[in-house]
Design a protein around this motif. Structure first.
Motif, PDB file in Angstrom:
ATOM      1  N   ILE A 540       0.865  -1.179   0.000  1.00  0.00           N
ATOM      2  CA  ILE A 540       0.000   0.000   0.000  1.00  0.00           C
ATOM      3  C   ILE A 540       0.901   1.227   0.000  1.00  0.00           C
ATOM      4  O   ILE A 540       1.855   1.310   0.772  1.00  0.00           O
ATOM      5  CB  ILE A 540      -0.924  -0.004   1.234  1.00  0.00           C
ATOM      6  CG1 ILE A 540      -1.878  -1.203   1.175  1.00  0.00           C
ATOM      7  CG2 ILE A 540      -1.703   1.295   1.342  1.00  0.00           C
ATOM      8  CD1 ILE A 540      -2.713  -1.400   2.416  1.00  0.00           C
ATOM      9  N   SER A 541       0.627   2.170  -0.855  1.00  0.00           N
ATOM     10  CA  SER A 541       1.500   3.334  -1.009  1.00  0.00           C
ATOM     11  C   SER A 541       1.465   4.220   0.233  1.00  0.00           C
ATOM     12  O   SER A 541       0.555   4.146   1.061  1.00  0.00           O
ATOM     13  CB  SER A 541       1.078   4.149  -2.235  1.00  0.00           C
ATOM     14  OG  SER A 541      -0.144   4.798  -1.972  1.00  0.00           O
ATOM     15  N   GLU A 542       2.474   5.072   0.341  1.00  0.00           N
ATOM     16  CA  GLU A 542       2.611   5.939   1.508  1.00  0.00           C
ATOM     17  C   GLU A 542       1.397   6.831   1.725  1.00  0.00           C
ATOM     18  O   GLU A 542       1.006   7.088   2.857  1.00  0.00           O
ATOM     19  CB  GLU A 542       3.871   6.814   1.359  1.00  0.00           C
ATOM     20  CG  GLU A 542       5.178   6.043   1.431  1.00  0.00           C
ATOM     21  CD  GLU A 542       5.373   5.350   2.767  1.00  0.00           C
ATOM     22  OE1 GLU A 542       4.961   5.914   3.797  1.00  0.00           O
ATOM     23  OE2 GLU A 542       5.911   4.229   2.776  1.00  0.00           O
ATOM     24  N   SER A 543       0.784   7.301   0.641  1.00  0.00           N
ATOM     25  CA  SER A 543      -0.343   8.225   0.768  1.00  0.00           C
ATOM     26  C   SER A 543      -1.604   7.553   1.286  1.00  0.00           C
ATOM     27  O   SER A 543      -2.559   8.220   1.664  1.00  0.00           O
ATOM     28  CB  SER A 543      -0.637   8.883  -0.589  1.00  0.00           C
ATOM     29  OG  SER A 543       0.420   9.716  -0.956  1.00  0.00           O
ATOM     30  N   PHE A 544      -1.619   6.217   1.290  1.00  0.00           N
ATOM     31  CA  PHE A 544      -2.815   5.503   1.729  1.00  0.00           C
ATOM     32  C   PHE A 544      -2.582   4.662   2.994  1.00  0.00           C
ATOM     33  O   PHE A 544      -3.540   4.195   3.594  1.00  0.00           O
ATOM     34  CB  PHE A 544      -3.311   4.587   0.610  1.00  0.00           C
ATOM     35  CG  PHE A 544      -3.900   5.325  -0.556  1.00  0.00           C
ATOM     36  CD1 PHE A 544      -5.251   5.655  -0.578  1.00  0.00           C
ATOM     37  CD2 PHE A 544      -3.116   5.704  -1.624  1.00  0.00           C
ATOM     38  CE1 PHE A 544      -5.795   6.335  -1.647  1.00  0.00           C
ATOM     39  CE2 PHE A 544      -3.653   6.385  -2.702  1.00  0.00           C
ATOM     40  CZ  PHE A 544      -5.003   6.706  -2.715  1.00  0.00           C
ATOM     41  N   LYS A 545      -1.321   4.481   3.402  1.00  0.00           N
ATOM     42  CA  LYS A 545      -1.032   3.586   4.522  1.00  0.00           C
ATOM     43  C   LYS A 545      -1.756   3.999   5.803  1.00  0.00           C
ATOM     44  O   LYS A 545      -2.288   3.166   6.525  1.00  0.00           O
ATOM     45  CB  LYS A 545       0.478   3.538   4.776  1.00  0.00           C
ATOM     46  CG  LYS A 545       1.188   2.463   3.976  1.00  0.00           C
ATOM     47  CD  LYS A 545       2.647   2.381   4.344  1.00  0.00           C
ATOM     48  CE  LYS A 545       3.336   1.280   3.544  1.00  0.00           C
ATOM     49  NZ  LYS A 545       4.785   1.234   3.832  1.00  0.00           N
ATOM     50  N   SER A 546      -1.741   5.289   6.094  1.00  0.00           N
ATOM     51  CA  SER A 546      -2.288   5.743   7.376  1.00  0.00           C
ATOM     52  C   SER A 546      -3.807   5.690   7.428  1.00  0.00           C
ATOM     53  O   SER A 546      -4.388   5.751   8.519  1.00  0.00           O
ATOM     54  CB  SER A 546      -1.814   7.177   7.648  1.00  0.00           C
ATOM     55  OG  SER A 546      -2.282   8.049   6.633  1.00  0.00           O
ATOM     56  N   ILE A 547      -4.478   5.557   6.292  1.00  0.00           N
ATOM     57  CA  ILE A 547      -5.946   5.581   6.295  1.00  0.00           C
ATOM     58  C   ILE A 547      -6.567   4.277   5.815  1.00  0.00           C
ATOM     59  O   ILE A 547      -7.788   4.139   5.805  1.00  0.00           O
ATOM     60  CB  ILE A 547      -6.473   6.746   5.426  1.00  0.00           C
ATOM     61  CG1 ILE A 547      -6.018   6.594   3.969  1.00  0.00           C
ATOM     62  CG2 ILE A 547      -6.046   8.092   5.987  1.00  0.00           C
ATOM     63  CD1 ILE A 547      -6.649   7.584   3.017  1.00  0.00           C
ATOM     64  N   THR A 548      -5.725   3.311   5.418  1.00  0.00           N
ATOM     65  CA  THR A 548      -6.247   2.063   4.842  1.00  0.00           C
ATOM     66  C   THR A 548      -6.183   0.925   5.847  1.00  0.00           C
ATOM     67  O   THR A 548      -5.132   0.659   6.439  1.00  0.00           O
ATOM     68  CB  THR A 548      -5.451   1.686   3.573  1.00  0.00           C
ATOM     69  OG1 THR A 548      -5.530   2.757   2.640  1.00  0.00           O
ATOM     70  CG2 THR A 548      -6.022   0.433   2.933  1.00  0.00           C
ATOM     71  N   ARG A 549      -7.303   0.244   6.038  1.00  0.00           N
ATOM     72  CA  ARG A 549      -7.325  -0.929   6.920  1.00  0.00           C
ATOM     73  C   ARG A 549      -6.621  -2.117   6.267  1.00  0.00           C
ATOM     74  O   ARG A 549      -5.803  -2.784   6.876  1.00  0.00           O
ATOM     75  CB  ARG A 549      -8.772  -1.315   7.239  1.00  0.00           C
ATOM     76  CG  ARG A 549      -9.475  -0.386   8.203  1.00  0.00           C
ATOM     77  CD  ARG A 549     -10.806  -0.996   8.618  1.00  0.00           C
ATOM     78  NE  ARG A 549     -11.511  -0.144   9.557  1.00  0.00           N
ATOM     79  CZ  ARG A 549     -12.674  -0.460  10.113  1.00  0.00           C
ATOM     80  NH1 ARG A 549     -13.259  -1.612   9.799  1.00  0.00           N
ATOM     81  NH2 ARG A 549     -13.255   0.352  10.963  1.00  0.00           N
ATOM     82  N   TYR A 550      -6.986  -2.402   5.041  1.00  0.00           N
ATOM     83  CA  TYR A 550      -6.364  -3.502   4.305  1.00  0.00           C
ATOM     84  C   TYR A 550      -6.731  -3.362   2.833  1.00  0.00           C
ATOM     85  O   TYR A 550      -7.572  -2.541   2.466  1.00  0.00           O
ATOM     86  CB  TYR A 550      -6.796  -4.870   4.839  1.00  0.00           C
ATOM     87  CG  TYR A 550      -8.280  -5.157   4.759  1.00  0.00           C
ATOM     88  CD1 TYR A 550      -8.819  -5.827   3.658  1.00  0.00           C
ATOM     89  CD2 TYR A 550      -9.148  -4.757   5.769  1.00  0.00           C
ATOM     90  CE1 TYR A 550     -10.170  -6.092   3.575  1.00  0.00           C
ATOM     91  CE2 TYR A 550     -10.504  -5.021   5.697  1.00  0.00           C
ATOM     92  CZ  TYR A 550     -11.012  -5.684   4.607  1.00  0.00           C
ATOM     93  OH  TYR A 550     -12.362  -5.941   4.514  1.00  0.00           O
ATOM     94  N   ALA A 551      -6.089  -4.182   1.994  1.00  0.00           N
ATOM     95  CA  ALA A 551      -6.308  -4.112   0.547  1.00  0.00           C
ATOM     96  C   ALA A 551      -6.774  -5.463   0.034  1.00  0.00           C
ATOM     97  O   ALA A 551      -6.349  -6.506   0.522  1.00  0.00           O
ATOM     98  CB  ALA A 551      -5.025  -3.698  -0.161  1.00  0.00           C
ATOM     99  N   THR A 552      -7.654  -5.426  -0.962  1.00  0.00           N
ATOM    100  CA  THR A 552      -8.134  -6.651  -1.607  1.00  0.00           C
ATOM    101  C   THR A 552      -7.836  -6.580  -3.097  1.00  0.00           C
ATOM    102  O   THR A 552      -8.467  -5.805  -3.822  1.00  0.00           O
ATOM    103  CB  THR A 552      -9.647  -6.832  -1.402  1.00  0.00           C
ATOM    104  OG1 THR A 552      -9.935  -6.867  -0.009  1.00  0.00           O
ATOM    105  CG2 THR A 552     -10.123  -8.114  -2.058  1.00  0.00           C
TER     106      THR A 552
END
Length: 844
Positions: A540-552
Motif C-alpha cells: 500500500i503506497s505511503e499516501s494511503f497507509k495511514s488511512i487504509t485498513r487492508y487491501a483486496t
C-alpha cells in the motif's frame, strides 16, 4: 531495478551463447569473410549487451486509460470473519509468519545480489576511467609537439590523402615504446622517440589516422561499458579481447586492401620493427601499433593473405536479426507464445466495456453499445430447483467473461451439478456447452474464467471457506473451452480465499487473495503454467497507509506485457467505518514488478466519487482544509451526496500535469444528449502523504455530439444521419417526423419544406402570436443556415396564457424558392439537431 538485473543476466546468457557459437565457427569465418565483418559483428554483440529490454515495433499510447469508469464488481466479496478458535488463530499466525519470513529472505537476497552487481559495475567503470585519466596525463607530461618539418609535412600529406580536415595532435613521448592514438574529444597521435624513414612514418601515421576516422576510441568505449554491465560474465571479457585484436586487423585491412605484395611486405616489416618496443603500460581507451606477439603473428598472416574474401553483408544482417529477436524474447523470460501467433485479446480494454445482470429471470449480457443478448440458462427454474437463496446467490456461483472474440459462462459444481462452461464466439448468437471433467465435489461454488485468445483460456474453481482457508484448482483450455486440463493450484503455497485470477498468456498467471493478516495486496505469480508460484511484491503506497485498513486485489488483466491489477483499498472514514475505493497497480514486464502512480489513483478516486455521487471517497483523500470546507457545505453531518442524479457520468479521462490532474467527464441523460465537463485538482503533501488540496471547475457542463455510431437514412426528398435510437418517419406532405425509440416514441421534432422569398426577412416562416427570441447564423453547413429560437402562445388551450418554446434550423439552398425547416424541442439537445442539419442533403 530487480527486474532490470534479471533482464541483464538473461541478455548476458543469450549473447554468450552467440559468442561461443561464433568462436567455434571462427576458422570457417576467417577463411571466407573479411576481418571487417568480424569488426562489425563484435560491435553489434556489445550494443546488444547494453540493451536489456525487448526490441519491438512502437505502439501508440496516449494518456493512462481510465480503466475503472463505472465498474461494477459482479461478485461480492465474502464476509471476513474475525472470530476464530484459539488454536486456529495460532496456526494462521504461524503460517503467515513463516510465509512473511520466507518472502523477506527472498527480497533480502535479491537486494544483496542487486547491490553486488551494482557495486561491481561501478568499480569496473571507475577502474578503467581513472586508469585512462592517469595514463593520459602521464603520457602527455613526458610529451612534446613534434617540431620536425619533415614529419609534419608527411603528417599533413597523409591527412590530405585521407580527407581529414579536423586538427589532430601529433606528439612524441619517451613514455611510450610504440605508436598510439588516444583522446575522445581531443584526439592525438603519440610517437616514441625513434627515427623513422619516410615510408615507415607514412605507414604508421596512416594506420593511426584510420583509427581516428573510424572512431575506434569510441568503439573501445562501447566494449568497456558492456564489460562493466556484465562484469560477472567471462565471455564478455573474451569478447572485449577479441574485439581489440580484430580492431587492429581491420585497420590493417583498410590500409592494405588495394595494395600489392611489395607494399604488404614493407608494411609487415614496419610492424615487426615494433615487436621489440612493446608497451608495458597501456590504456583500454588507446590504440596501439603493436599489440603483443600472438596478435602480431595473426596480423601478419592476415596482411600477407592475398585470397579474395566475401563481405558477408547478408550473413551479418541475419546474425543481427537472430541476436536482437532471440535476446529480446529471452530478456523477459517469455517466448512468443501462442498469444502472439493467434489474435491476443486486449483484456485491459474489456474492464469496463461490458456488463451482465439478471432481468426477468434471464441473465443479460451487454456488449457495450451493442444489443443485449440472453444467456441460455433457466434462471427462475434453477433458483427454485436447486435451492438458491436468491438471484444474487445464483450469480455468485458463476463467472462470466465477455469479449467480442469469446464469451464464457462458468457454472455448476453445486447441488450435484457438474462444473460446465457455456461458450459463444459470435457475441451470443449461438452457444455451446462443455463439461469440465473430473469435477465430482459438490462445493465448487467460486469460479473465475477468462481467455487470452479465442482458443486459450483459464478457469479457477474453489470450494467453501473454512476458517479463512479455501482450496482451489486451476484449469486451462487450448481449444476454445471444449476440453480443460488441470495445471495446478496454490494450496501448498497459499490457501486463503481467492479474490481474482488472471493470465497474461499460457504460461504467466496470477492469483489474488483476500486479506488475512497482511494488509498489503496478496498476489502470487507463475510463469510455468502453475508448476511454481512466487509472491509479488506489492505494498500500500505511503499516501494511503495511514488511512487504509487492508487491501483486496482483484483479477489482473493484460495486453501483452502491460498489465493492470485492480485493488480495493478499504479506507477508514470519520465515523470509524470504512469506504471502499478502487485503485490500480501497473506493470510493463509481464507482472514481474508493479508500480503505483499515487497522483493518478487519487485522481481516479476523485472521479469515481463523482460518478457514484459518494462524497466519502473524496473526503478521505482531501486536505484538512478541504475537509473542513466540505463539511460546512453539507446540509447534514451524515450527508455525502455530491452531485445531481441526471445527467449521469458514463466515462471520464484523466491527464496528469505535474502537481495537477485534469479530469474530463462525459455525461448523458434520458434523452440521450451528451455533455462534457472538466475540472482540475491540485495535489500537495500533508502529514507525510499526498492529498487533494484544491478543485477548480474549468467547464461546468457543455453539450457536445458524437456521431461515430449514427445511422444514415434516405427519406426520398432528403438524406441525412441521426442517432441510432431515433426513428424517422416520412409523411405525405414531404415532411419527416422524428421520435425516440425508448421514450414511448415521444415526438422530438420534424423536418418540413416551406416556401421561401429571398426578399423577405426570416420572420416570414413564423405565424401569428409568435416572437423571435434569438437568431444565429450557422457556419459549416451545406446550405445557408440560420438557427431561430421562438416563443408562442398555446392556441390549443385559450385559457393557458403560458408560452411554448421551439427551435428551428432553416436550410436555404442557393437560388431556391424553398427552405427546409428542422424544428425541435431543444430539451433533446441542440448539438445533435445541428449535426443532423449539417448532414441533410436535399435532392431537389
Amino acid at each position: 531495478m530487480q527486474a532490470f538485473f534479471i533482464n541483464i543476466t538473461k541478455v548476458s546468457l543469450t549473447v554468450s551463447l552467440v559468442i561461443a557459437l561464433l568462436l567455434l565457427l571462427m576458422p570457417l569465418i576467417h577463411r571466407n569473410y573479411t576481418v571487417k565483418w568480424r569488426y562489425w559483428i563484435w560491435l553489434i554483440l556489445a550494443l546488444r549487451l547494453l540493451i536489456p529490454f525487448n526490441i519491438s515495433l512502437p505502439q501508440t499510447q496516449a494518456e493512462i486509460i481510465p480503466y475503472l469508469n463505472n465498474m461494477d464488481i459482479e461478485r461480492p466479496l465474502q464476509s471476513v470473519s474475525f472470530v476464530h478458535q484459539e488454536n486456529n488463530q495460532i496456526d494462521a499466525w504461524q503460517d503467515t509468519e513463516v510465509l512473511s519470513e520466507a518472502t523477506h529472505k527472498n527480497i533480502e537476497w535479491e537486494e544483496i545480489i542487486l547491490a553486488v552487481w551494482t557495486t561491481g559495475a561501478v568499480i569496473f567503470i571507475l577502474y578503467y576511467m581513472i586508469g585512462y585519466i592517469v595514463f593520459k596525463r602521464s603520457v602527455l607530461r613526458f610529451s612534446r609537439f613534434i617540431g620536425d618539418k619533415r614529419a609534419i609535412e608527411i603528417f599533413e600529406e597523409v591527412k590530405s590523402e585521407m580527407k581529414i580536415i579536423r586538427n589532430v595532435g601529433l606528439f612524441t613521448s619517451k613514455k611510450i615504446k610504440s605508436p598510439m592514438m588516444s583522446g575522445f574529444l581531443r584526439p592525438f597521435i603519440c610517437l616514441p622517440n625513434l627515427d623513422y624513414g619516410y615510408e615507415e612514418l607514412k605507414i604508421i601515421l596512416k594506420h593511426e589516422l584510420i583509427h581516428y576516422k573510424r572512431k575506434d576510441i569510441w568503439y573501445k568505449l562501447v566494449f568497456v561499458c558492456a564489460n562493466a554491465v556484465h562484469w560477472f560474465n567471462p565471455m564478455v571479457y573474451l569478447l572485449r579481447g577479441i574485439s581489440n585484436r580484430d580492431l587492429e586487423m581491420a585497420c590493417d585491412y583498410e590500409l592494405i586492401k588495394h595494395s600489392d605484395t611489395v607494399f604488404r611486405k614493407r608494411y609487415s616489416q614496419t610492424i615487426l620493427s615494433a615487436v621489440q618496443n612493446e608497451n608495458k603500460h597501456q590504456s583500454a581507451f588507446s590504440t596501439y601499433f603493436y599489440g603483443g606477439k600472438k596478435t602480431m603473428k595473426e596480423r601478419l598472416e592476415n596482411i600477407l593473405d592475398m585470397n579474395k574474401k566475401r563481405r558477408g553483408i547478408i550473413t551479418l544482417c541475419a546474425i543481427i536479426i537472430i541476436v536482437m529477436v532471440t535476446g529480446g524474447s529471452l530478456s523477459y523470460g517469455v517466448s512468443n507464445d501462442s498469444n502472439e501467433k493467434q489474435g491476443a485479446i486486449d483484456n485491459i480494454d474489456l474492464i469496463n466495456s461490458n456488463e451482465y445482470y439478471i432481468d426477468n429471470d434471464k441473465i443479460i449480457i451487454s456488449y457495450g453499445n451493442k444489443n443485449n443478448v440472453v444467456v441460455p440458462l433457466e434462471v427462475g427454474k434453477d433458483i427454485k430447483l436447486l435451492n438458491y437463496e436468491d438471484k444474487n446467490s445464483y450469480l455468485e456461483e458463476k463467472d462470466i467473461y465477455i469479449s467480442s472474440t469469446v464469451t464464457a459462462v462458468a457454472y455448476g459444481g453445486y447441488n450435484d451439478m457438474p462444473v460446465s462452461v457455456l461458450i459463444s464466439n459470435d457475441e451470443g448468437e449461438s452457444w455451446s456447452s462443455y463439461e469440465v471433467t473430473d469435477i465430482v465435489n459438490n462445493d465448487n461454488i467460486q469460479k473465475y474464467i477468462g481467455f487470452t485468445t479465442k482458443n486459450e483460456g483459464w478457469l479457477l474453481i474453489a470450494g467453501d471457506v473454512a476458517m479463512g482457508h479455501e482450496e482451489n484448482r486451476i484449469f486451462q483450455t487450448s481449444d476454445g473451452g471444449k476440453t480443460w486440463e488441470e495445471i495446478g493450484n496454490t494450496n501448498e503455497i497459499y490457501s486463503r480465499v481467492v479474490t481474482g485470477v488472471g493470465f497474461a498468456n499460457k504460461k504467466i498467471g496470477f492469483v489474488s487473495f483476500r486479506y488475512d493478516t497482511d494488509i498489503n495486496p496478496i498476489v502470487y505469480r507463475t510463469e510455468d503454467r502453475g508448476k511454481t508460484w512466487e509472491k509479488c511484491y506489492l505494498e500500500i503506497s505511503e499516501s494511503f497507509k495511514s488511512i487504509t485498513r487492508y487491501a483486496t486485489p482483484l483479477s489482473a488483466v493484460f495486453n501483452g506485457s502491460k498489465g493492470i491489477l485492480p485493488v480495493i483499498f478499504h479506507i477508514n472514514d470519520m465515523n470509524g467505518n470504512f469506504t471502499d475505493v478502487m485503485v490500480q497497480y501497473e506493470t510493463s514486464d509481464w507482472g514481474r514488478t508493479w508500480t503505483f502512480n499515487e497522483k493518478y489513483n487519487l485522481a481516479h478516486i476523485w472521479a469515481e466519487a463523482w460518478c457514484t455521487r459518494d462524497g466519502k471517497m473524496r473526503y478521505d483523500i482531501m486536505s484538512e482544509k478541504m475537509q473542513e470546507d466540505f463539511r460546512s457545505q453539507q446540509f447534514s453531518p451524515d450527508n455525502f451526496v455530491i452531485r445531481w442524479s441526471s445527467p449521469w457520468v458514463v466515462s471520464y479521462d484523466i491527464a496528469l500535469k505535474k502537481e495537477n490532474a485534469v479530469i474530463t467527464y462525459y455525461y448523458t441523460d434520458s434523452t440521450g444528449s451528451l455533455y462534457k465537463g472538466v475540472e482540475c485538482i491540485t495535489f500537495s503533501k500533508e502529514n507525510g502523504r499526498i492529498v487533494v488540496t484544491n478543485c477548480k471547475t474549468q467547464i461546468d457542463m457543455e453539450e457536445y455530439s458524437d456521431t461515430s455510431d449514427w445511422k444514415s437514412l434516405d427519406m426520398g426528398l432528403y438524406t441525412f444521419s441521426m442517432p441510432i435510437e431515433w426513428l424517422a418517419t416520412a409523411l405525405d406532405n414531404q415532411s419527416v417526423s422524428f421520435t425516440h425509440v425508448s421514450c414511448d416514441e415521444q415526438q422530438i421534432g420534424n423536418l418540413k419544406i416551406l416556401p421561401y422569398n429571398s426578399s423577405k426577412s426570416i420572420s416570414q416562416f413564423n405565424g401569428k402570436n409568435t416572437e423571435i427570441i434569438n437568431i444565429e447564423k450557422l457556419k459549416g453547413y451545406k446550405y445557408s443556415a440560420v438557427k431561430v429560437k421562438i416563443k408562442y402562445m398555446n392556441t390549443d388551450n385559450l385559457k393557458d396564457t403560458s408560452y411554448l418554446f421551439d427551435t428551428c434550423i432553416y436550410l436555404i439552398p442557393k437560388n431556391s424558392e424553398y427552405a427546409y425547416a428542422l424544428c425541435y424541442d431543444s430539451s433533446w439537445g441542440d448539438k445533435r439537431m445541428e449535426e443532423i442539419a449539417k448532414s441533410i442533403t436535399v435532392k431537389r
